[in-house]
Design a protein around this motif. Sequence first.
Motif, PDB file in Angstrom:
ATOM      1  N   THR A   9      -5.001   3.491   3.829  1.00  0.00           N
ATOM      2  CA  THR A   9      -4.109   3.930   2.767  1.00  0.00           C
ATOM      3  C   THR A   9      -3.878   5.417   2.939  1.00  0.00           C
TER       4      THR A   9
ATOM      5  N   THR B  54       5.195 -10.123   9.376  1.00  0.00           N
ATOM      6  CA  THR B  54       5.628  -9.860   7.996  1.00  0.00           C
ATOM      7  C   THR B  54       4.795  -8.739   7.392  1.00  0.00           C
ATOM      8  N   ASN B  55       3.503  -8.677   7.746  1.00  0.00           N
ATOM      9  CA  ASN B  55       2.691  -7.570   7.240  1.00  0.00           C
ATOM     10  C   ASN B  55       3.240  -6.243   7.742  1.00  0.00           C
TER      11      ASN B  55
ATOM     12  N   GLN C 254       6.186  -5.215   5.854  1.00  0.00           N
ATOM     13  CA  GLN C 254       5.831  -4.670   4.554  1.00  0.00           C
ATOM     14  C   GLN C 254       5.267  -3.256   4.709  1.00  0.00           C
ATOM     15  N   TYR C 255       4.402  -3.069   5.711  1.00  0.00           N
ATOM     16  CA  TYR C 255       3.838  -1.734   5.915  1.00  0.00           C
ATOM     17  C   TYR C 255       4.953  -0.733   6.219  1.00  0.00           C
TER      18      TYR C 255
ATOM     19  N   ALA D 259       8.658   4.237   1.823  1.00  0.00           N
ATOM     20  CA  ALA D 259       8.482   4.709   0.447  1.00  0.00           C
ATOM     21  C   ALA D 259       7.644   5.984   0.440  1.00  0.00           C
TER      22      ALA D 259
ATOM     23  N   ARG E 135       7.959  -0.881   5.131  1.00  0.00           N
ATOM     24  CA  ARG E 135       8.607  -0.550   3.857  1.00  0.00           C
ATOM     25  C   ARG E 135       7.768   0.445   3.084  1.00  0.00           C
ATOM     26  N   ASN E 136       6.439   0.201   3.073  1.00  0.00           N
ATOM     27  CA  ASN E 136       5.549   1.130   2.379  1.00  0.00           C
ATOM     28  C   ASN E 136       5.668   2.525   2.990  1.00  0.00           C
TER      29      ASN E 136
ATOM     30  N   SER F 126      -3.219  -2.146   7.917  1.00  0.00           N
ATOM     31  CA  SER F 126      -4.327  -2.911   7.397  1.00  0.00           C
ATOM     32  C   SER F 126      -5.546  -2.004   7.323  1.00  0.00           C
TER      33      SER F 126
ATOM     34  N   ARG G  14       8.731   9.870  -0.745  1.00  0.00           N
ATOM     35  CA  ARG G  14       7.968  10.672  -1.705  1.00  0.00           C
ATOM     36  C   ARG G  14       7.530  11.993  -1.086  1.00  0.00           C
TER      37      ARG G  14
ATOM     38  N   ASN H 124      -2.169   6.043  -3.987  1.00  0.00           N
ATOM     39  CA  ASN H 124      -2.486   5.592  -2.635  1.00  0.00           C
ATOM     40  C   ASN H 124      -1.566   4.452  -2.262  1.00  0.00           C
ATOM     41  N   VAL H 125      -1.076   4.493  -1.054  1.00  0.00           N
ATOM     42  CA  VAL H 125      -0.208   3.427  -0.569  1.00  0.00           C
ATOM     43  C   VAL H 125      -0.776   2.932   0.750  1.00  0.00           C
ATOM     44  N   GLN H 126      -0.779   1.593   0.870  1.00  0.00           N
ATOM     45  CA  GLN H 126      -1.322   1.024   2.090  1.00  0.00           C
ATOM     46  C   GLN H 126      -0.253   1.079   3.181  1.00  0.00           C
TER      47      GLN H 126
END
Lengths: 399, 466
Positions: A170, A57-58, A61-62, A68, A64-65, A167, A72, A162-164
């Motif tokens: 960033t 799941t991490n 999420q990463y 994003a 998805r980050n 783990s 940008r 900053n986006v992670q």
Amino acid sequence: MRVTSKMMFNQADGSMMTANEGVFGAQTRLESGKKILTPSDDPAAVTKILNYRTIETNIDQYSRNINAVRARLESTESALGSASNAIQRLKELAIAQANATNTAADRKIGAAEARQLFEELVGIGNTKTENGYIFGGYASSAAPFQTTTPFTTGTTISGEINVQIDSGMTIKANIRGDMAFGAAGGIDVLDAVNRFVNALNANNLADSTTVGFAAQPAAGNAFTLQGKTYEFNSGGPLVNPGAIPITIGAALTNTIDNATTAVLANATNITAVNSGGMALALTSTSFGSNTVVANVGTVANQTVSNNSSVQTTIGEMDAALNQIVNARADVGARLGRVDAVKERLDGVKLATGKARSNEEDIDLAKAITDFTAKQQALEAARSSAAKMFEMPTLMDFLS
Amino acid sequence: MSINGLLNIGRSSLQVNQTALQVTGHNIANVNTPGYTRQRVGIETTTPFVTGAGVIGTGVRAQEVTRVYDRFLAFQIKGERENFGALSSKKDTIARVEEIFNELSGSGLKDKLTAFFNSLKDLSNNAGSYAERAQVLSNADLLAYTIKSKATDLSTLRTSIDNDVKSTVSDVNSLASQIADLNGKIADQELSGASANDLRDRRDGLMADLSGLINYNYVEDNSGQVTIFVGKGTPLVDGIRYNALSTVVNAANSNLADVYISSGSGSTKITSDISSGKLKGLLNVRDSVITGYQTRLNTLTANLAGEINAQHALGYGLDGSTGLPLFSVTAGSEAATISLAVTDTNKIAAAAANPLTNSGPADNGNALLLAGIQDKSIAALGNTNIDTYYNAMVTDIGARSQSASKGFEYQKFTRDQLETRIESVSGVSMDEEASNLIKFQRAYQASAKLITTADELLLTILDLKR
């Protein structure tokens, strides 16, 4: 051992019950596709499964980050691409207009184009996506640039988002507007372009700086230019420490004297020109207009304006182009890094998913075999029970 | 020695074999009666005549109907039944704890925890957006709700086990009263010297049931009455009287019941003296296992809320608000009281500096730090992060449930083995009874023949006179 009929019934009951449980378990596993249904089925494996799930799941999420960040950075990249094209064109314009054969009228025409490009640059600086103004830093909801001075609006645009993406890792998802277009990056691009427009309009071929005063300077008032202090006195002769002629505009009744040290290292004329009645103009081709420093000193309401020449603009546009290209290269490098991280995460996710599946998913062939075996055990228990029930006792033989 | 003697032998044999047939019939009839112990007639010869020719037997006599019974096995199985009761109730109740924390079913706390942190990460991607902020609030709310419902589930489980304790106590009392009652009947019946076999079977059955509920010691006196001691040696059953167990609400233990026994000297608390049986299993899970997990859930919640709140207070909301906690908890009962303290999306402190004055809506500095708490090692959680701590808790419950269930299986096996051995000694075998039936029937037929023979002898003698 003495065997009683109850023992035989109990035995038959018990073995059928056990066999039933076995079939039920095998069936549940087969139907759910999972080996482990509750934590107590295999606590050690459950620890692993839960850890694998956290990792997965991490990573989701990463990812998805990362998407994003990519969105940008890609819009930043394309904006900076347009900006570098515009500046490239400005540089060409500057080279063409610096040609001495061009007339004031030619330069006016060039000025119109340069103004268009200036506005285009402001527009690029105000690029807006679903995340707001991409060059706005933290101030994502207010346009960071405008076409009138100050070109950079008052809000803080120096925020770095900053986006992670992994783990402990960033990455900056934005380019600071002030770094790309403002003085923080080395040169204030918008200001330079604006001065270029003005220089073309004014037909300026040499740099100058004008220091304007709103009121008549009094004796003892001073100002500083390039580290040299100039002080007004009351009608006394102008002491010219650097043997540089400084002329005072007609409306300036005070002369300048008492310069503390030698003036400029190079031969520079400081001329006071009559501009609006009260002004002191310095003319030098070697002043990068932005390098002229003037401080307020003690003269009230002092203004300093740097008048670039078309010549200077060529160098400035080079610097501006460099600044934008560097920012673009930075974005490109980050995109590369993000992709590398994404690739790594995808690999880890695949491996983790496999490992988790090994722990919790059934091997279908094995599960089916197991189910069949359990079924057979149940059949055996049933058939032996049935045989046992049919078995006569001694009673049946007595008549 | 006379023909009458012969008739007497025949008569005694008829009587004895009839008795034996009756006992065999009783055995066959009770083949499926729970707790029934097969019975045997003790048969012995009657006192013989001493004549010049030697000692001549005078027949047979039924001595006593006895139970075929292994006293040692009966004592041994008491302990196994007590353990079986304890492990069985422990297994069942821990399985219910496991259901509450079954993370494999995909509807657990872990998902909510991950979703909460992921929404913080989404927020850090787009700090000024309403949608991301609303998502954070809704996930935080769901997380708080889930933690709260887990806490509620645990305390509800304790209450429901408590009800089980109370009903078990009344079961114990009912058994004690029946045993006391049987004590009286057995003593009455055995005054004559004969063994009260069926009553003893019934009492043994009740005592077996009792051993599944609570551990006890017992002694049997000469009159055949048992005295049963529980706790620190307080008699539960004493002859024909029994001392009832009672439950008393303990305010210091969440108003759950303690077990007391009332005797002549007043009421004694025996909660902690119960060391086996169903009651022990229930009390252990209620007062030790579940409270352990309650504490761990509280620790988890306290640290989660503490870390998030502290970090949240350092940041700024879109409206410039700062110093606000995200969750509100009551110290000491964090899990049961956690709720959302922020309801306005603008007050979520994603920014590290005031967006109104010092940064802007896209400032995600604090959101990143909030999301980072997911991976932060927390000293109070044994230097692990929140996720790992919870995983360990789930695994621990699984391991405990597994060991309870394995312990139960093993205990069941041991108990069943002993039950089988007891059955092997005391159970009724149809084949055996059938052969006994024939044996005694043939003997009965032969005895009748003996009487006929004696009768013929008499007739012969009477005919002599004709």
